[in-house]
Motif scaffolding. Structure first.
Motif, mmCIF file in Angstrom:
data_model
loop_
_atom_site.group_PDB
_atom_site.id
_atom_site.type_symbol
_atom_site.label_atom_id
_atom_site.label_comp_id
_atom_site.label_asym_id
_atom_site.label_seq_id
_atom_site.Cartn_x
_atom_site.Cartn_y
_atom_site.Cartn_z
ATOM 1 N N ILE A 20 27.379 -40.589 11.124
ATOM 2 C CA ILE A 20 27.582 -40.042 9.597
ATOM 3 C C ILE A 20 28.837 -39.414 9.479
ATOM 4 C CG2 ILE A 20 26.689 -39.354 7.467
ATOM 5 C CD1 ILE A 20 23.946 -39.449 9.196
ATOM 6 N N CYS A 21 29.824 -39.766 8.427
ATOM 7 C CA CYS A 21 30.951 -39.006 8.245
ATOM 8 C C CYS A 21 31.214 -39.420 6.723
ATOM 9 C CB CYS A 21 32.169 -39.388 9.088
ATOM 10 S SG CYS A 21 33.697 -38.520 8.736
ATOM 11 N N TRP A 22 30.695 -38.304 5.925
ATOM 12 C CA TRP A 22 30.780 -38.628 4.432
ATOM 13 C C TRP A 22 30.203 -39.893 3.749
ATOM 14 C CZ3 TRP A 22 32.405 -34.158 2.210
ATOM 15 C CH2 TRP A 22 32.751 -33.217 3.057
ATOM 16 N N GLU A 23 31.141 -40.592 3.386
ATOM 17 C CA GLU A 23 30.453 -41.875 2.875
ATOM 18 C C GLU A 23 30.180 -42.991 4.081
ATOM 19 O OE1 GLU A 23 34.668 -43.291 2.967
ATOM 20 O OE2 GLU A 23 33.608 -41.601 2.874
ATOM 21 N N ILE A 24 30.742 -42.716 5.160
ATOM 22 C CA ILE A 24 30.615 -43.711 6.205
ATOM 23 C C ILE A 24 29.168 -43.535 7.104
ATOM 24 C CG2 ILE A 24 31.827 -44.760 8.317
ATOM 25 C CD1 ILE A 24 34.340 -43.820 6.900
ATOM 26 N N GLY A 62 35.778 -44.090 -7.014
ATOM 27 C CA GLY A 62 34.675 -44.071 -8.293
ATOM 28 C C GLY A 62 33.715 -43.088 -7.984
ATOM 29 N N ARG A 63 33.807 -42.622 -6.754
ATOM 30 C CA ARG A 63 32.449 -41.626 -6.585
ATOM 31 C C ARG A 63 33.098 -40.404 -6.296
ATOM 32 N NH1 ARG A 63 28.386 -45.236 -3.273
ATOM 33 N NH2 ARG A 63 26.957 -43.592 -4.163
ATOM 34 N N ALA A 64 34.003 -39.804 -6.956
ATOM 35 C CA ALA A 64 34.629 -38.450 -6.630
ATOM 36 C C ALA A 64 33.611 -37.390 -6.456
ATOM 37 C CB ALA A 64 35.767 -38.019 -7.685
ATOM 38 N N ASN A 65 32.717 -37.294 -7.402
ATOM 39 C CA ASN A 65 31.555 -36.242 -7.213
ATOM 40 C C ASN A 65 30.192 -36.549 -6.701
ATOM 41 O OD1 ASN A 65 33.386 -34.533 -8.923
ATOM 42 N ND2 ASN A 65 32.842 -35.813 -10.640
ATOM 43 N N THR A 66 30.298 -37.617 -5.620
ATOM 44 C CA THR A 66 28.967 -37.807 -5.116
ATOM 45 C C THR A 66 28.728 -37.038 -4.159
ATOM 46 O OG1 THR A 66 29.387 -40.267 -5.569
ATOM 47 C CG2 THR A 66 27.940 -39.813 -3.535
ATOM 48 N N ASP A 67 27.286 -36.558 -4.210
ATOM 49 C CA ASP A 67 26.623 -35.552 -2.984
ATOM 50 C C ASP A 67 26.365 -36.547 -1.909
ATOM 51 O OD1 ASP A 67 25.218 -34.012 -1.422
ATOM 52 O OD2 ASP A 67 24.060 -33.148 -3.116
ATOM 53 N N TRP A 68 27.057 -36.760 -1.003
ATOM 54 C CA TRP A 68 26.924 -37.744 0.274
ATOM 55 C C TRP A 68 25.800 -37.138 1.052
ATOM 56 C CZ3 TRP A 68 28.656 -42.256 -0.563
ATOM 57 C CH2 TRP A 68 30.057 -42.194 -1.223
ATOM 58 N N GLU A 69 25.359 -35.580 1.068
ATOM 59 C CA GLU A 69 24.251 -35.374 1.812
ATOM 60 C C GLU A 69 22.920 -36.018 1.299
ATOM 61 O OE1 GLU A 69 22.291 -31.281 3.448
ATOM 62 O OE2 GLU A 69 24.170 -31.108 2.171
ATOM 63 N N LEU A 70 23.117 -35.923 0.052
ATOM 64 C CA LEU A 70 21.918 -36.136 -0.757
ATOM 65 C C LEU A 70 21.769 -37.847 -0.938
ATOM 66 C CD1 LEU A 70 19.410 -36.038 -2.674
ATOM 67 C CD2 LEU A 70 21.153 -36.035 -4.863
ATOM 68 N N THR A 71 23.004 -38.607 -0.912
ATOM 69 C CA THR A 71 22.951 -40.027 -0.840
ATOM 70 C C THR A 71 22.623 -40.694 0.367
ATOM 71 O OG1 THR A 71 24.653 -40.177 -2.525
ATOM 72 C CG2 THR A 71 24.476 -41.845 -1.393
ATOM 73 N N TYR A 75 19.518 -41.293 6.436
ATOM 74 C CA TYR A 75 20.236 -41.657 7.684
ATOM 75 C C TYR A 75 20.368 -40.076 8.279
ATOM 76 C CZ TYR A 75 21.157 -45.672 5.252
ATOM 77 O OH TYR A 75 20.799 -46.994 4.502
ATOM 78 N N ILE A 76 20.714 -39.048 7.468
ATOM 79 C CA ILE A 76 20.735 -37.750 8.030
ATOM 80 C C ILE A 76 19.408 -37.399 8.798
ATOM 81 C CG2 ILE A 76 20.992 -35.435 7.646
ATOM 82 C CD1 ILE A 76 23.150 -36.326 5.226
ATOM 83 N N ASP A 77 18.289 -37.522 8.169
ATOM 84 C CA ASP A 77 17.185 -37.227 8.759
ATOM 85 C C ASP A 77 16.960 -38.042 10.202
ATOM 86 O OD1 ASP A 77 16.368 -35.492 6.746
ATOM 87 O OD2 ASP A 77 15.149 -37.127 5.600
ATOM 88 N N ILE A 78 17.273 -39.006 10.069
ATOM 89 C CA ILE A 78 17.383 -39.947 11.484
ATOM 90 C C ILE A 78 18.230 -39.318 12.631
ATOM 91 C CG2 ILE A 78 17.750 -42.296 12.586
ATOM 92 C CD1 ILE A 78 16.789 -43.641 9.954
ATOM 93 N N TRP A 79 19.377 -39.000 12.027
ATOM 94 C CA TRP A 79 20.140 -38.395 13.035
ATOM 95 C C TRP A 79 19.537 -37.003 13.522
ATOM 96 C CZ3 TRP A 79 24.155 -38.450 16.240
ATOM 97 C CH2 TRP A 79 24.796 -37.160 16.524
#
Length: 104
Positions: A20-24, A62-71, A75-79
């Motif tokens: 995971i790296c930001w939106e990727i 179009g997603r400047a204020n996206t909280d990628w950790e929440l989004t 996947y973060i939990d699996i990591w």
């Protein structure tokens, strides 16, 4: 023969997880390249592949204020649990030839 910093954390090199790296978010499939680790490569299973197309369509436009950790929480939990999904395998004497089951 490598320095310690090159091999630190090597157990997770074989962890089936997400990178995971930001939106990727990318699936990491070491169980599909076990022969490169000198191990017997089984027939690959279908873990983590159900959502690859959707993950590849995600970008920052179009997603400047996206909280990628929440989004990407799932996947973060699996990591975070990556040490639970480390592939183990039998040492393979000849990694140049695939098994009959694998070739079939």
């Amino acid at each position: 023969m490598l320095p310690h910093y090159c091999t630190a954390g090597r157990d997770i090199w074989r962890s089936v997880t997400y990178l995971i790296c930001w939106e990727i978010v990318e699936c990491y499939f070491p169980h599909r390249v076990m022969r490169q680790f000198g191990l017997h490569q089984p027939i690959p299973d279908q873990r983590l592949i159900g959502n690859q197309a959707a993950l590849h369509l995600t970008d920052r436009r179009g997603r400047a204020n996206t909280d990628w950790e929440l989004t990407h929480r799932q996947y973060i939990d699996i990591w975070a649990a990556r040490t639970d999904t480390v592939e183990v395998g039998l040492t393979c004497i000849d990694t140049t030839h695939a098994s009959g089951d694998y070739m079939h």
